[in-house]
Design a protein around this motif. Structure first.
Motif, PDB file in Angstrom:
ATOM      1  N   PRO A 180       0.818  -1.229   0.000  1.00  0.00           N
ATOM      2  CA  PRO A 180       0.000   0.000   0.000  1.00  0.00           C
ATOM      3  C   PRO A 180       0.846   1.271   0.000  1.00  0.00           C
ATOM      4  CG  PRO A 180      -0.911  -1.602   1.524  1.00  0.00           C
ATOM      5  CD  PRO A 180       0.414  -2.145   1.088  1.00  0.00           C
ATOM      6  N   ALA A 181       1.886   1.330   0.834  1.00  0.00           N
ATOM      7  CA  ALA A 181       2.738   2.517   0.870  1.00  0.00           C
ATOM      8  C   ALA A 181       3.481   2.677  -0.450  1.00  0.00           C
ATOM      9  CB  ALA A 181       3.729   2.412   2.029  1.00  0.00           C
ATOM     10  N   ARG A 182       3.888   1.577  -1.048  1.00  0.00           N
ATOM     11  CA  ARG A 182       4.605   1.635  -2.320  1.00  0.00           C
ATOM     12  C   ARG A 182       3.742   2.306  -3.391  1.00  0.00           C
ATOM     13  NH1 ARG A 182       8.552  -1.031  -5.292  1.00  0.00           N
ATOM     14  NH2 ARG A 182       8.020  -1.396  -7.460  1.00  0.00           N
ATOM     15  N   ARG A 183       2.498   1.889  -3.490  1.00  0.00           N
ATOM     16  CA  ARG A 183       1.626   2.425  -4.542  1.00  0.00           C
ATOM     17  C   ARG A 183       1.180   3.845  -4.235  1.00  0.00           C
ATOM     18  NH1 ARG A 183      -2.041  -2.488  -7.084  1.00  0.00           N
ATOM     19  NH2 ARG A 183      -0.506  -4.151  -6.817  1.00  0.00           N
ATOM     20  N   ARG A 184       0.845   4.107  -2.981  1.00  0.00           N
ATOM     21  CA  ARG A 184       0.417   5.468  -2.623  1.00  0.00           C
ATOM     22  C   ARG A 184       1.540   6.467  -2.836  1.00  0.00           C
ATOM     23  NH1 ARG A 184       0.361   7.178   3.496  1.00  0.00           N
ATOM     24  NH2 ARG A 184       2.577   7.000   2.931  1.00  0.00           N
ATOM     25  N   ASP A 185       2.744   6.128  -2.379  1.00  0.00           N
ATOM     26  CA  ASP A 185       3.861   7.060  -2.474  1.00  0.00           C
ATOM     27  C   ASP A 185       4.275   7.301  -3.921  1.00  0.00           C
ATOM     28  OD1 ASP A 185       3.688   6.999   0.236  1.00  0.00           O
ATOM     29  OD2 ASP A 185       5.601   5.990   0.586  1.00  0.00           O
ATOM     30  N   ALA A 186       4.224   6.261  -4.747  1.00  0.00           N
ATOM     31  CA  ALA A 186       4.542   6.438  -6.170  1.00  0.00           C
ATOM     32  C   ALA A 186       3.562   7.413  -6.808  1.00  0.00           C
ATOM     33  CB  ALA A 186       4.492   5.090  -6.900  1.00  0.00           C
ATOM     34  N   LEU A 187       2.285   7.270  -6.485  1.00  0.00           N
ATOM     35  CA  LEU A 187       1.274   8.166  -7.039  1.00  0.00           C
ATOM     36  C   LEU A 187       1.479   9.587  -6.530  1.00  0.00           C
ATOM     37  CD1 LEU A 187      -1.318   8.559  -8.686  1.00  0.00           C
ATOM     38  CD2 LEU A 187      -2.630   7.987  -6.627  1.00  0.00           C
ATOM     39  N   ALA A 188       1.793   9.743  -5.251  1.00  0.00           N
ATOM     40  CA  ALA A 188       1.992  11.073  -4.681  1.00  0.00           C
ATOM     41  C   ALA A 188       3.158  11.787  -5.361  1.00  0.00           C
ATOM     42  CB  ALA A 188       2.225  10.977  -3.176  1.00  0.00           C
ATOM     43  N   LEU A 189       4.264  11.095  -5.575  1.00  0.00           N
ATOM     44  CA  LEU A 189       5.424  11.704  -6.217  1.00  0.00           C
ATOM     45  C   LEU A 189       5.118  12.108  -7.655  1.00  0.00           C
ATOM     46  CD1 LEU A 189       8.245   9.346  -4.863  1.00  0.00           C
ATOM     47  CD2 LEU A 189       7.897  11.752  -4.254  1.00  0.00           C
ATOM     48  N   LEU A 190       4.423  11.237  -8.382  1.00  0.00           N
ATOM     49  CA  LEU A 190       4.154  11.509  -9.794  1.00  0.00           C
ATOM     50  C   LEU A 190       3.106  12.599  -9.977  1.00  0.00           C
ATOM     51  CD1 LEU A 190       4.241   7.849 -11.155  1.00  0.00           C
ATOM     52  CD2 LEU A 190       5.876   9.680 -11.662  1.00  0.00           C
ATOM     53  N   VAL A 191       2.052  12.566  -9.179  1.00  0.00           N
ATOM     54  CA  VAL A 191       1.011  13.593  -9.285  1.00  0.00           C
ATOM     55  C   VAL A 191       1.545  14.941  -8.806  1.00  0.00           C
ATOM     56  CG1 VAL A 191      -1.238  14.345  -8.408  1.00  0.00           C
ATOM     57  CG2 VAL A 191      -0.913  11.985  -9.147  1.00  0.00           C
ATOM     58  N   VAL A 255      -1.055   7.992 -14.794  1.00  0.00           N
ATOM     59  CA  VAL A 255      -2.303   7.242 -14.954  1.00  0.00           C
ATOM     60  C   VAL A 255      -2.101   5.801 -14.510  1.00  0.00           C
ATOM     61  CG1 VAL A 255      -4.192   6.704 -16.513  1.00  0.00           C
ATOM     62  CG2 VAL A 255      -2.810   8.746 -16.917  1.00  0.00           C
ATOM     63  N   CYS A 256      -0.964   5.207 -14.832  1.00  0.00           N
ATOM     64  CA  CYS A 256      -0.663   3.850 -14.373  1.00  0.00           C
ATOM     65  C   CYS A 256      -0.608   3.801 -12.844  1.00  0.00           C
ATOM     66  CB  CYS A 256       0.672   3.370 -14.945  1.00  0.00           C
ATOM     67  SG  CYS A 256       0.615   2.866 -16.679  1.00  0.00           S
ATOM     68  N   ALA A 257       0.051   4.795 -12.238  1.00  0.00           N
ATOM     69  CA  ALA A 257       0.168   4.827 -10.778  1.00  0.00           C
ATOM     70  C   ALA A 257      -1.202   4.968 -10.135  1.00  0.00           C
ATOM     71  CB  ALA A 257       1.073   5.985 -10.359  1.00  0.00           C
ATOM     72  N   PHE A 258      -2.085   5.771 -10.738  1.00  0.00           N
ATOM     73  CA  PHE A 258      -3.438   5.927 -10.201  1.00  0.00           C
ATOM     74  C   PHE A 258      -4.213   4.621 -10.337  1.00  0.00           C
ATOM     75  CE2 PHE A 258      -7.947   7.239 -10.830  1.00  0.00           C
ATOM     76  CZ  PHE A 258      -8.166   7.775  -9.564  1.00  0.00           C
ATOM     77  N   ALA A 259      -4.103   3.964 -11.491  1.00  0.00           N
ATOM     78  CA  ALA A 259      -4.799   2.686 -11.702  1.00  0.00           C
ATOM     79  C   ALA A 259      -4.306   1.633 -10.708  1.00  0.00           C
ATOM     80  CB  ALA A 259      -4.595   2.213 -13.140  1.00  0.00           C
ATOM     81  N   ASP A 260      -2.999   1.585 -10.469  1.00  0.00           N
ATOM     82  CA  ASP A 260      -2.440   0.625  -9.509  1.00  0.00           C
ATOM     83  C   ASP A 260      -2.990   0.863  -8.112  1.00  0.00           C
ATOM     84  OD1 ASP A 260      -0.891  -0.453 -11.522  1.00  0.00           O
ATOM     85  OD2 ASP A 260       0.919   0.681 -10.981  1.00  0.00           O
ATOM     86  N   ARG A 295     -13.570  10.564   0.646  1.00  0.00           N
ATOM     87  CA  ARG A 295     -12.483   9.589   0.810  1.00  0.00           C
ATOM     88  C   ARG A 295     -11.175  10.188   0.285  1.00  0.00           C
ATOM     89  NH1 ARG A 295     -12.831   3.114  -0.318  1.00  0.00           N
ATOM     90  NH2 ARG A 295     -10.681   2.608   0.325  1.00  0.00           N
ATOM     91  N   PRO A 296     -10.137  10.247   1.110  1.00  0.00           N
ATOM     92  CA  PRO A 296      -8.890  10.885   0.674  1.00  0.00           C
ATOM     93  C   PRO A 296      -8.171  10.059  -0.384  1.00  0.00           C
ATOM     94  CG  PRO A 296      -8.595   9.881   2.831  1.00  0.00           C
ATOM     95  CD  PRO A 296     -10.069   9.788   2.520  1.00  0.00           C
ATOM     96  N   LEU A 297      -7.516  10.739  -1.298  1.00  0.00           N
ATOM     97  CA  LEU A 297      -6.726  10.040  -2.306  1.00  0.00           C
ATOM     98  C   LEU A 297      -5.439   9.505  -1.685  1.00  0.00           C
ATOM     99  CD1 LEU A 297      -6.229   9.248  -5.261  1.00  0.00           C
ATOM    100  CD2 LEU A 297      -5.214  11.505  -5.620  1.00  0.00           C
ATOM    101  N   PHE A 298      -4.908  10.239  -0.707  1.00  0.00           N
ATOM    102  CA  PHE A 298      -3.668   9.826  -0.052  1.00  0.00           C
ATOM    103  C   PHE A 298      -3.910   9.661   1.447  1.00  0.00           C
ATOM    104  CE2 PHE A 298      -2.300  12.389  -3.760  1.00  0.00           C
ATOM    105  CZ  PHE A 298      -1.680  11.371  -4.471  1.00  0.00           C
ATOM    106  N   PRO A 299      -4.437   8.511   1.867  1.00  0.00           N
ATOM    107  CA  PRO A 299      -4.714   8.295   3.284  1.00  0.00           C
ATOM    108  C   PRO A 299      -3.453   7.891   4.047  1.00  0.00           C
ATOM    109  CG  PRO A 299      -5.324   6.361   2.032  1.00  0.00           C
ATOM    110  CD  PRO A 299      -4.851   7.379   1.026  1.00  0.00           C
TER     111      PRO A 299
END
Length: 390
Positions: A180-191, A255-260, A295-299
Motif C-alpha cells: 500500500p505505501a509503495r503504490r500510494r507514495d509512487a502516485l503522490a510523487l508523480l502527481v 495514470v498507471c500509478a493511479f490505476a495501480d 475519501r482521501p486520495l492519499f490516506p
C-alpha cells in the motif's frame, strides 16, 4: 521546544498554553459570549465555526504561535498586548530581529518578522481595534530590518526528472505489508511532480476529485484533477483543474500509478503483482470509489499496511520527499514538499515549454515567478549576452 522558541523567553504559564494549543486567535471569544446571550447555542456555534474557517489551518497555527510569543514578551516587559502600543510592537520586532539561535544563526528571517507583525494586526482586526502595525514606527522598523538583513531566499532543490527516477527507485519492496505505501507514495510523487502541486493541495485531494477521461489524440486515458481549494483560491471559486496525460514510460506514468492504487483500494490484500515495464492504464476507465466524496486520495498507512480513513498532512508530503531523497543518498535537508512543484517548472523550462504553458499547469499568475525557474534551468536562454560576440 525548538531552538527558535528558545530565542524568545516565554513564561512557564504561556509555554504551557502553547504546548496545550490555543483556540483561533482570530476569533473574539468575548464577542462570542455576547452572541450566546442574544442567540441560541446552535447559531453561536455556527458563527464560531465559520469564523475559524476564514483562515487556513497553517495560517492559524502560525498566528497562534506568533501571538503567544508577542503576549509572552509583553508579560515579561510589563506591556499591554491588546490593544498594543505601536512603539512596543516596533521594539519587539527589533529585539526579535537581533535574536540568534544557539549556533549563532539568526532566529527569525525578515519574512518571519513580517508574519509576526501580520499576526498582531490580524488579532487587533478580529477584536475591532486599529492595527498598530500601520504606524510609521513599525513600518520603518520592518523596512530597516529588510535592508539590514538583505539575504537571498533559501530555495529548496527542485526534483528534476532524473531525481524523480532516483526517488521512485527507493520505493518499498513489492508485496505485503509495504505494497500500500509503495503504490500510494509512487502516485503522490508523480502527481505532485506532473501536476505542479503544492504540498497542501496534494494532501487535500480526494478520490472524487480525480476524473478519468480519454485523450482523443491517442485514445488512451488521462486524469483530470479538480483542486477543491488552493493557496491562491481558498474558496474554490475558480474551479481550477489540471490534466495529467499518460506517460511515455510505465514507471513514470501518473495514470498507471493511479490505476495501480485504485485497484489495491478496491481489493485490499488481493492485489496482483505490478510489472513496472508494462503500461497498466490501457483500458482503465475509473472507479466506483468516487461515490464517497470525502475519501482521501492519499490516506495514512500504518506499518502493518493498514489503510486509514484520514488524509496525510502537508507536512507528511514534505517528509515523504525527504525520506526518499535520503534513501537515494541525497541530502534530505535540500528538499521539501515544494521541490516537486519547483521541479515541474524547471524541467518544463528545460524541455522548451513557454511561460504560458508552465503558468497554466502550475496555476501561476505572476510571470516573474516562472521566470525565476526558467533562469535556474538555463540562465543563457533568451539572454542578450549570447549576442555579444565575445
Amino acid at each position: 521546544m525548538t531552538n527558535r522558541d528558545a530565542a524568545v523567553v516565554l513564561p512557564e504559564r504561556v509555554r504551557t498554553e502553547l504546548r496545550r494549543g490555543v483556540r483561533s486567535v482570530l476569533v473574539d471569544t468575548a464577542a462570542l459570549r455576547l452572541v450566546r446571550e442574544r442567540f441560541d447555542d446552535n447559531q453561536a456555534s455556527a458563527l464560531h465555526r465559520y469564523l475559524e474557517a476564514s483562515q487556513s489551518e497553517n495560517t492559524l497555527r502560525a498566528y497562534r504561535t506568533d501571538w503567544v510569543a508577542w503576549a509572552a514578551w509583553c508579560l515579561a516587559e510589563h506591556r499591554q498586548a491588546l490593544p498594543a502600543d505601536p512603539l512596543d510592537v516596533a521594539v519587539y520586532l527589533a529585539a526579535a530581529a537581533d535574536a540568534r539561535k544557539a549556533d549563532g544563526r539568526w532566529a527569525f528571517s525578515p519574512a518571519t518578522l513580517d508574519r509576526k507583525a501580520a499576526a498582531i494586526a490580524a488579532v487587533h482586526a478580529a477584536n475591532g481595534l486599529p492595527s498598530p502595525t500601520r504606524s510609521d514606527v513599525v513600518r520603518l522598523t520592518l523596512r530597516g530590518i529588510r535592508r539590514t538583513r538583505r539575504t537571498a531566499p533559501t530555495r529548496k532543490r527542485p526534483v528534476m526528472l532524473h531525481t524523480l527516477d532516483q526517488l521512485l527507485a527507493q520505493l518499498p519492496e513489492p508485496g505485503w505489508p509495504t505494497e500500500p505505501a509503495r503504490r500510494r507514495d509512487a502516485l503522490a510523487l508523480l502527481v505532485g511532480f506532473a501536476g505542479a502541486l503544492r504540498r497542501s493541495e496534494l494532501a487535500g485531494l480526494r478520490i472524487s476529485d480525480v476524473e478519468v477521461r480519454t485523450d482523443h489524440a491517442t485514445g488512451e486515458p488521462l486524469l483530470v484533477i479538480a483542486l477543491p481549494t488552493t493557496k491562491t483560491d481558498p474558496t474554490g471559486a475558480a474551479e481550477q483543474r489540471i490534466a495529467l496525460p499518460r506517460g511515455q514510460h510505465p514507471h513514470t506514468c501518473p495514470v498507471c500509478a493511479f490505476a495501480d492504487w485504485i485497484r489495491l483500494l478496491e481489493a485490499p490484500g488481493n492485489e496482483e503483482p505490478v510489472d513496472p515495464k508494462v503500461h497498466r492504464c490501457h483500458g482503465f476507465t475509473g472507479t466506483h470509489l468516487t461515490d464517497d466524496e470525502q475519501r482521501p486520495l492519499f490516506p495514512t498507512i500504518n506499518r502493518h499496511g493498514g489503510i486509514g480513513d484520514t488524509a496525510i498532512s502537508g507536512r507528511a508530503v514534505a517528509e515523504l520527499v525527504k525520506r526518499y531523497a535520503a534513501r537515494a543518498g541525497l541530502d534530505p535537508a535540500l528538499f521539501s514538499g515544494h521541490s516537486l512543484r519547483a521541479g515541474f517548472a524547471t524541467q518544463a523550462a528545460l524541455g522548451g515549454a513557454s511561460d504560458r504553458e508552465i503558468m497554466r499547469q502550475g496555476r501561476w499568475s505572476n510571470p516573474r515567478t516562472v521566470h525565476g525557474y526558467i533562469r535556474t534551468a538555463n540562465p543563457l536562454d533568451d539572454n542578450a549576452v549570447t549576442k555579444l560576440g565575445l
